[in-house]
Design an enzyme around this catalytic site. Structure first.
Site, PDB file in Angstrom:
ATOM      1  N   CYS A 130     -46.576   3.427   7.942  1.00 29.48           N
ATOM      2  CA  CYS A 130     -46.700   2.605   9.149  1.00 29.48           C
ATOM      3  C   CYS A 130     -47.355   3.342  10.314  1.00 29.48           C
ATOM      4  O   CYS A 130     -47.436   2.816  11.420  1.00 29.48           O
ATOM      5  CB  CYS A 130     -45.334   2.075   9.556  1.00 29.48           C
ATOM      6  SG  CYS A 130     -44.543   1.127   8.238  1.00 29.48           S
ATOM      7  N   LYS A 195     -34.896  -1.907  12.729  1.00 30.06           N
ATOM      8  CA  LYS A 195     -35.462  -2.220  11.420  1.00 30.06           C
ATOM      9  C   LYS A 195     -35.000  -1.130  10.464  1.00 30.06           C
ATOM     10  O   LYS A 195     -35.275   0.043  10.666  1.00 30.06           O
ATOM     11  CB  LYS A 195     -36.981  -2.254  11.512  1.00 30.06           C
ATOM     12  CG  LYS A 195     -37.646  -2.455  10.159  1.00 30.06           C
ATOM     13  CD  LYS A 195     -39.123  -2.666  10.317  1.00 30.06           C
ATOM     14  CE  LYS A 195     -39.799  -2.773   8.970  1.00 30.06           C
ATOM     15  NZ  LYS A 195     -41.233  -2.992   9.119  1.00 30.06           N
ATOM     16  N   ARG A 205     -43.718  -6.282   0.181  1.00 36.96           N
ATOM     17  CA  ARG A 205     -44.694  -5.206  -0.024  1.00 36.96           C
ATOM     18  C   ARG A 205     -45.694  -5.583  -1.100  1.00 36.96           C
ATOM     19  O   ARG A 205     -46.840  -5.155  -1.067  1.00 36.96           O
ATOM     20  CB  ARG A 205     -43.978  -3.904  -0.348  1.00 36.96           C
ATOM     21  CG  ARG A 205     -43.252  -3.392   0.898  1.00 36.96           C
ATOM     22  CD  ARG A 205     -42.607  -2.055   0.702  1.00 36.96           C
ATOM     23  NE  ARG A 205     -41.817  -1.735   1.895  1.00 36.96           N
ATOM     24  CZ  ARG A 205     -40.912  -0.767   1.951  1.00 36.96           C
ATOM     25  NH1 ARG A 205     -40.692  -0.021   0.881  1.00 36.96           N
ATOM     26  NH2 ARG A 205     -40.241  -0.545   3.057  1.00 36.96           N
ATOM     27  N   GLU A 233     -31.505   2.028  19.734  1.00 39.25           N
ATOM     28  CA  GLU A 233     -32.885   1.570  19.525  1.00 39.25           C
ATOM     29  C   GLU A 233     -33.186   0.351  20.406  1.00 39.25           C
ATOM     30  O   GLU A 233     -34.241   0.269  21.038  1.00 39.25           O
ATOM     31  CB  GLU A 233     -33.117   1.184  18.053  1.00 39.25           C
ATOM     32  CG  GLU A 233     -33.290   2.349  17.094  1.00 39.25           C
ATOM     33  CD  GLU A 233     -34.688   2.989  17.187  1.00 39.25           C
ATOM     34  OE1 GLU A 233     -35.482   2.602  18.055  1.00 39.25           O
ATOM     35  OE2 GLU A 233     -34.959   3.898  16.376  1.00 39.25           O
ATOM     36  N   LYS A 248     -33.434  -6.435  11.511  1.00 41.34           N
ATOM     37  CA  LYS A 248     -34.051  -6.730  10.215  1.00 41.34           C
ATOM     38  C   LYS A 248     -33.580  -5.729   9.173  1.00 41.34           C
ATOM     39  O   LYS A 248     -33.582  -4.537   9.467  1.00 41.34           O
ATOM     40  CB  LYS A 248     -35.571  -6.629  10.392  1.00 41.34           C
ATOM     41  CG  LYS A 248     -36.361  -6.727   9.129  1.00 41.34           C
ATOM     42  CD  LYS A 248     -37.798  -6.523   9.414  1.00 41.34           C
ATOM     43  CE  LYS A 248     -38.494  -6.404   8.079  1.00 41.34           C
ATOM     44  NZ  LYS A 248     -39.868  -6.006   8.237  1.00 41.34           N
ATOM     45  N   SER A 274     -37.868 -10.856   2.785  1.00 44.02           N
ATOM     46  CA  SER A 274     -38.340 -11.315   1.476  1.00 44.02           C
ATOM     47  C   SER A 274     -37.297 -11.157   0.373  1.00 44.02           C
ATOM     48  O   SER A 274     -37.164 -12.030  -0.483  1.00 44.02           O
ATOM     49  CB  SER A 274     -39.618 -10.572   1.113  1.00 44.02           C
ATOM     50  OG  SER A 274     -39.401  -9.166   1.064  1.00 44.02           O
ATOM     51  N   TYR A 313     -38.668 -17.180   5.414  1.00 45.11           N
ATOM     52  CA  TYR A 313     -39.584 -17.807   4.460  1.00 45.11           C
ATOM     53  C   TYR A 313     -39.163 -19.234   4.136  1.00 45.11           C
ATOM     54  O   TYR A 313     -39.905 -19.977   3.532  1.00 45.11           O
ATOM     55  CB  TYR A 313     -39.673 -16.952   3.183  1.00 45.11           C
ATOM     56  CG  TYR A 313     -40.213 -15.576   3.516  1.00 45.11           C
ATOM     57  CD1 TYR A 313     -41.588 -15.366   3.659  1.00 45.11           C
ATOM     58  CD2 TYR A 313     -39.356 -14.504   3.776  1.00 45.11           C
ATOM     59  CE1 TYR A 313     -42.085 -14.128   4.035  1.00 45.11           C
ATOM     60  CE2 TYR A 313     -39.837 -13.263   4.147  1.00 45.11           C
ATOM     61  CZ  TYR A 313     -41.201 -13.083   4.273  1.00 45.11           C
ATOM     62  OH  TYR A 313     -41.694 -11.866   4.663  1.00 45.11           O
TER      63      TYR A 313
HETATM   64  C1  PBG Z   1     -44.393  -4.052   8.055  1.00 44.96           C
HETATM   65  C2  PBG Z   1     -43.339  -5.007   7.708  1.00 44.96           C
HETATM   66  C3  PBG Z   1     -42.496  -5.044   6.583  1.00 44.96           C
HETATM   67  C4  PBG Z   1     -41.771  -6.229   6.669  1.00 44.96           C
HETATM   68  C5  PBG Z   1     -42.154  -6.848   7.863  1.00 44.96           C
HETATM   69  N1  PBG Z   1     -43.103  -6.060   8.500  1.00 44.96           N
HETATM   70  C6  PBG Z   1     -42.383  -4.155   5.410  1.00 44.96           C
HETATM   71  C7  PBG Z   1     -41.916  -2.779   5.490  1.00 44.96           C
HETATM   72  O1  PBG Z   1     -41.457  -2.294   6.514  1.00 44.96           O
HETATM   73  O2  PBG Z   1     -42.051  -2.116   4.452  1.00 44.96           O
HETATM   74  C8  PBG Z   1     -40.801  -6.727   5.645  1.00 44.96           C
HETATM   75  C9  PBG Z   1     -40.570  -8.190   5.654  1.00 44.96           C
HETATM   76  C10 PBG Z   1     -39.946  -8.763   4.454  1.00 44.96           C
HETATM   77  O3  PBG Z   1     -39.468  -8.076   3.538  1.00 44.96           O
HETATM   78  O4  PBG Z   1     -39.935  -9.990   4.398  1.00 44.96           O
HETATM   79  N2  PBG Z   1     -44.010  -2.792   8.416  1.00 44.96           N
END
Ligand code: PBG
Length: 322
Positions: A130, A195, A205, A233, A248, A274, A313
C-alpha cells in the site's frame, strides 16, 4: 433501569405480530446509508460466485451505475485495476488513471450519486503493497506524497469523498493539506482509521488484483487483537482532519465500531468486507443459509453496533430486499 417482573411484564406482547414488532424496532436499514463498492478495469471480468465483485470496463461501469441509481442506491465507492503496475503506483495518481477516467465518465451523468474513491497504492504497485517499498519495507513518509497526489487527482476528476485505506501514519493530514492547496477544501475525507490486517480481504484482493507479492500487511494494518489502539488511530485521524472514520472489517469488529461510536461524535463508517460477503454466499450456495436473511441480519448488527454508514457488497441487493 426499572423493571417489573413476570407475570406483569411479558416481553412477548410486542413480538406477537409484524406491525407490533415494527413499532418498537430500534435499528432500521435505510438505503441512504449504504455504499456500493465497484471495481473498474480495462477489461471486464464476471464473477459468478460473487457477483458483486465483478470488474467493469468504463462502459459497463456507466451501465451498472445507471441501474444502481435507478434502483435507489445513493453512493458508490470506486476501486481501480490498472493496465500496468510499477514501483511508484503511477496508475493511482496519473490524470488518466482508470479511476480518474471512471470519475469523468460517471460525474456528469450521475450528479445525484455520491462518488467515493478508495485512496491506496496496493492495486497500482508492482509489489502489491500500500506504499512505496524501500529496502524491503513500506516506507511511511515517502508514501504520503503519492497518496496525497492520488487523492487530489480523484477530486480533480470529480470524486465527492476520498477514502484513504493505506494505513500510513500521517496520511490524513497530508491529504487534507494537499486537497486544500488545490482548491478542494470542501472535499471530505472518510478515513479508514481502524483497518485491521485481516484474513477477510481474500476475495477483494482477487477482484482488485492487489495481493502483496512478498510478506503481508501487518507492518501497517492493525493487529486484530487491539481495540485501544483503534481508538488512538481514530483520534489521530480526527486531529489530522478526517471528516468521518471507518472501521474495517465490520462483523468480527463490532466491539470496535461500538467503541468508536461512543468515543467520537463524527460519522462512523463500517466496511462489511469481501470475506464477510463471500462466507454467506458460499454457505447459501451449499444450502446452509438463506443469503437475504443472513445479509440483512449482518447489516442490522453492524448498524446496531453504531455504524452510520456502511460499505457493503450487498448494497446492490438492498433495493429489492428492503
Ligand atoms: C486497499 C483495500 C483493501 C480493501 C479495501 N481497500 C484490501 C487490502 O487492504 O488488502 C478490502 C476490502 C474487502 O475485502 O472487501 N488497500
Amino acid at each position: 433501569m426499572a423493571v417489573s417482573s413476570f407475570p406483569v411484564t411479558r416481553l412477548r406482547r410486542f413480538r406477537r405480530t409484524a406491525p407490533l414488532r415494527g413499532l418498537v424496532r430500534e435499528t432500521r436499514l435505510e438505503l441512504d446509508r449504504f455504499v456500493m463498492p465497484l471495481f473498474v478495469a480495462p477489461e471486464p471480468l464476471v464473477n459468478e460466485a460473487l457477483p458483486a465483485m465483478a470488474r467493469f470496463d468504463l462502459d459497463g461501469l456507466v451501465h451498472e451505475a445507471d441501474s444502481l441509481a435507478a434502483s435507489g442506491v445513493r453512493a458508490l465507492m470506486l476501486f481501480g485495476v490498472p493496465a500496468d503496475k510499477d514501483e511508484e503506483a503511477t496508475g493511482a495518481w496519473e490524470d488518466d488513471g482508470i479511476v480518474q477516467q471512471a470519475l469523468r465518465a460517471l460525474r456528469p451523468r450521475f450528479p445525484e450519486l455520491v462518488l467515493l474513491t478508495d485512496v491506496c497504492l496496493c492495486e497500482y504497485t508492482s509489489h502489491g503493497h500500500c506504499g512505496v517499498v524501500v529496502d524491503g519495507e513500506v516506507h511511511n513518509d515517502r508514501s504520503l506524497e503519492l497518496l496525497a497526489r492520488t487523492a487530489v487527482s480523484h477530486a480533480e476528476a470529480g470524486a465527492d469523498v476520498v477514502a484513504p485505506s493505506d494505513m500510513m501514519d500521517g496520511r490524513v493530514g497530508a491529504i487534507r493539506e494537499a486537497l486544500d492547496d488545490h482548491g478542494f477544501s470542501s472535499t471530505p475525507i472518510l478515513a479508514y482509521s481502524a483497518k485491521y490486517a485481516s484474513a477477510f480481504y481474500g476475495p477483494f484482493r482477487e477482484a482488485a488484483d492487489s495481493a502483496p507479492s512478498f510478506g503481508d500487511r501487518r507492518g501497517y494494518q492493525m493487529d486484530p487483537a487491539n481495540v485501544r489502539e483503534a481508538l488512538r488511530e481514530c483520534a489521530l485521524d480526527v486531529e489530522e482532519g478526517a471528516d468521518a472514520i471507518m472501521i474495517k472489517p465490520a462483523l468480527p469488529y463490532l466491539d470496535v465500531i461500538r467503541a468508536a461510536r461512543e468515543a467520537f461524535d463524527l460519522p462512523v463508517a463500517a466496511y462489511n468486507v469481501s470475506g464477510e460477503y463471500a462466507m454467506v454466499r458460499a454457505a447459501a450456495q451449499a444450502g446452509w443459509l438463506d443469503e437475504r436473511a443472513a445479509a440483512l441480519e449482518s447489516l442490522t448488527a453492524i448498524s446496531r453496533a453504531g455504524a452510520d454508514l456502511v460499505v457493503s457488497y450487498w448494497t446492490r441487493d438492498l433495493p429489492s430486499w428492503l
